[in-house]
Design a protein around this motif. Structure first.
Motif, PDB file in Angstrom:
ATOM      1  N   ARG A  20       3.611   3.430 -14.390  1.00 23.89           N
ATOM      2  CA  ARG A  20       2.306   3.636 -15.025  1.00 23.89           C
ATOM      3  C   ARG A  20       2.373   3.354 -16.528  1.00 23.89           C
ATOM      4  O   ARG A  20       1.454   2.773 -17.106  1.00 23.89           O
ATOM      5  CB  ARG A  20       1.793   5.041 -14.745  1.00 23.89           C
ATOM      6  CG  ARG A  20       1.236   5.194 -13.329  1.00 23.89           C
ATOM      7  CD  ARG A  20       0.596   6.541 -13.094  1.00 23.89           C
ATOM      8  NE  ARG A  20       1.528   7.576 -12.663  1.00 23.89           N
ATOM      9  CZ  ARG A  20       2.108   7.629 -11.471  1.00 23.89           C
ATOM     10  NH1 ARG A  20       1.884   6.707 -10.571  1.00 23.89           N
ATOM     11  NH2 ARG A  20       2.921   8.613 -11.157  1.00 23.89           N
ATOM     12  N   GLU A  31      -3.039   1.725 -11.565  1.00 24.76           N
ATOM     13  CA  GLU A  31      -2.894   1.392 -10.156  1.00 24.76           C
ATOM     14  C   GLU A  31      -3.184   2.614  -9.285  1.00 24.76           C
ATOM     15  O   GLU A  31      -2.778   3.719  -9.623  1.00 24.76           O
ATOM     16  CB  GLU A  31      -1.458   0.911  -9.913  1.00 24.76           C
ATOM     17  CG  GLU A  31      -1.159   0.527  -8.503  1.00 24.76           C
ATOM     18  CD  GLU A  31       0.300   0.153  -8.312  1.00 24.76           C
ATOM     19  OE1 GLU A  31       0.537  -0.949  -7.818  1.00 24.76           O
ATOM     20  OE2 GLU A  31       1.176   0.968  -8.665  1.00 24.76           O
ATOM     21  N   GLN A  32      -3.864   2.399  -8.194  1.00 26.25           N
ATOM     22  CA  GLN A  32      -4.043   3.453  -7.192  1.00 26.25           C
ATOM     23  C   GLN A  32      -2.971   3.222  -6.134  1.00 26.25           C
ATOM     24  O   GLN A  32      -3.094   2.287  -5.338  1.00 26.25           O
ATOM     25  CB  GLN A  32      -5.447   3.384  -6.571  1.00 26.25           C
ATOM     26  CG  GLN A  32      -6.557   3.706  -7.540  1.00 26.25           C
ATOM     27  CD  GLN A  32      -6.416   5.106  -8.122  1.00 26.25           C
ATOM     28  OE1 GLN A  32      -6.095   6.065  -7.427  1.00 26.25           O
ATOM     29  NE2 GLN A  32      -6.637   5.217  -9.422  1.00 26.25           N
ATOM     30  N   SER A  34      -0.700   3.089  -2.901  1.00 25.34           N
ATOM     31  CA  SER A  34      -1.000   3.143  -1.471  1.00 25.34           C
ATOM     32  C   SER A  34      -0.387   4.404  -0.864  1.00 25.34           C
ATOM     33  O   SER A  34       0.477   5.057  -1.459  1.00 25.34           O
ATOM     34  CB  SER A  34      -0.427   1.910  -0.775  1.00 25.34           C
ATOM     35  OG  SER A  34       0.994   1.962  -0.792  1.00 25.34           O
ATOM     36  N   LYS A  35      -0.817   4.711   0.337  1.00 25.72           N
ATOM     37  CA  LYS A  35      -0.270   5.860   1.066  1.00 25.72           C
ATOM     38  C   LYS A  35       1.230   5.679   1.268  1.00 25.72           C
ATOM     39  O   LYS A  35       2.003   6.620   1.133  1.00 25.72           O
ATOM     40  CB  LYS A  35      -0.981   6.016   2.406  1.00 25.72           C
ATOM     41  CG  LYS A  35      -0.537   7.215   3.211  1.00 25.72           C
ATOM     42  CD  LYS A  35      -1.414   7.399   4.433  1.00 25.72           C
ATOM     43  CE  LYS A  35      -1.058   8.544   5.333  1.00 25.72           C
ATOM     44  NZ  LYS A  35      -0.094   9.509   4.931  1.00 25.72           N
ATOM     45  N   ARG A  38       2.932   6.542  -1.984  1.00 25.35           N
ATOM     46  CA  ARG A  38       2.899   7.998  -2.209  1.00 25.35           C
ATOM     47  C   ARG A  38       3.845   8.743  -1.275  1.00 25.35           C
ATOM     48  O   ARG A  38       4.493   9.705  -1.675  1.00 25.35           O
ATOM     49  CB  ARG A  38       1.475   8.526  -2.015  1.00 25.35           C
ATOM     50  CG  ARG A  38       0.523   8.179  -3.118  1.00 25.35           C
ATOM     51  CD  ARG A  38      -0.798   8.939  -2.988  1.00 25.35           C
ATOM     52  NE  ARG A  38      -1.363   8.916  -1.647  1.00 25.35           N
ATOM     53  CZ  ARG A  38      -2.197   7.993  -1.175  1.00 25.35           C
ATOM     54  NH1 ARG A  38      -2.568   6.991  -1.945  1.00 25.35           N
ATOM     55  NH2 ARG A  38      -2.676   8.083   0.052  1.00 25.35           N
TER      56      ARG A  38
END
Length: 117
Positions: A20, A31-32, A34-35, A38
C-alpha cells in the motif's frame, strides 16, 4: 496455528501494508485486495508442507526486497525528487511476487480448498 504459519501470516499482513505504501508513492489508487489475497495465510495453512514452506520463504524474501526499497523511495521522496518511476517498478515486482505466492495455492474445486481435520 504453528509458529511458522503465524510468522507467515504476520509477514503477509506486513507485506500488504508495504504494498500500500509503494502504491501510494507510485501515485496509484488504493487497491482493494481480492478474497484470495486477504485469506492467503489461512488458505496456505491448509496445503501441503512444501507449499507452506515455499510460501514462508517467499514472504521472507519479498520482505527483504520491500524494506530497503521503501526506505530508498522515502529518502528520494524526502529530498523532493520524483520517486514515482522507481515506486512503480517496485510495485510491479511486488505484484509479481505476490501472484507467484498466490499461485502456490492449489486450484479450488467446487467445494473450496482442501481442508484437513
Amino acid at each position: 496455528m504453528t509458529s511458522n504459519s503465524s510468522a507467515t501470516s504476520m509477514r503477509w499482513a506486513a507485506l500488504g501494508e508495504a504494498g500500500r505504501v509503494v502504491a501510494m508513492l507510485a501515485g496509484l489508487e488504493p487497491e482493494q485486495p481480492s478474497k484470495e489475497v486477504r485469506d492467503f495465510p489461512a488458505l496456505i495453512r491448509d496445503t501441503a508442507k512444501w507449499r507452506r514452506d515455499l510460501a514462508d520463504a517467499s514472504c521472507a524474501e519479498l520482505a527483504a526486497v520491500m524494506e530497503p526499497g521503501i526506505t530508498a523511495l522515502l529518502a528520494v521522496n524526502a529530498r523532493g525528487a520524483d520517486c514515482k518511476p522507481a515506486a512503480m517498478a517496485l510495485w510491479r515486482e511486488f505484484v509479481a511476487a505476490r501472484q507467484a505466492m498466490l499461485d502456490l495455492l492449489p486450484p479450488a474445486g467446487e467445494q473450496g480448498p482442501h481442508r484437513s481435520a
